[in-house]
Design a protein around this motif. Sequence first.
Motif: not given
Length: 274
Positions: A155-176
């Motif tokens: 669960l801890a590894a999964g949460a960290s991976i999900a957080f990292a992917c969400a952060a990258v996806a958020g930056v990509l969406a913000w920068r389009r």
Amino acid sequence: MPESGAPRERPLPDAPAAAGPPGFFREFTDFLAFVRRPRLGPRLPRAPASVRGPGGWRFLGTQEWLGGLKGPHFFQWLLVLWGINLLVLGPLAASVAFASGAERRLDVLHISWFHAVVWAPVLEEMLFRFGLRRPAAALWLLPILIAAMFMRPGLAAGASIAFACAAVAGVLAWRRQRWPWSVLRRYRSLFPWTFHLVTLAFAFLHLANFRLGESGWLILPLLVLPQWASGLVLGWMRVRFGILASIALHAMFNAGPMALLWVLQHYAPAWLDG
């Protein structure tokens, strides 16, 4: 009687007939045509309308993550995959493993439900099939997903991976972040090769599950025929219905053998000892 000069009332037009969901036969024929000639479109008509926020901004993943919630025919596809693997490809791979001396590295009796039904489906679908429709975003997520392949499921590894992917996806969406149209058009022309190479890579990754014997490498692909066939269906489903649909089918496909092993362990352990 109405006056001669009064306008006549016109009947209300009939409401357009709602496009019904495609039947399983249509999905199956579309799958066969897709395997012969993979293409990015069109999606099968089951996805809901895109949800947009203030200013018309589309919420990330509306089509990708919610498009497959009402389809496809998961139960029928599960029967197809389980039937092909149980009756044809599974016995063939087992006979090749026995003849070549290959042994499984993982003890299937000690694989956790979290590993089989959550970790592996999400990670493998994101690593191998998310990029089929989102190649630009997938390249940014690739280092995170590859690193996750070497982590212990939890669960801890999964949460960290999900957080990292969400952060990258958020930056990509913000920068389009998008590829130029010329690059996307080139990718579209190469998509058939991309699809089949990704499917083969997914299958060959599962060779790591074996301690390979001394037989020739030419027979090694036969060990992962079940993963290759399943990868074709999962790839088609990802392109047609969205990434959530392929993750869901992958998870349900893995849940079947896990449930069977659980039943045998608790109610017929002698079958496993033999």
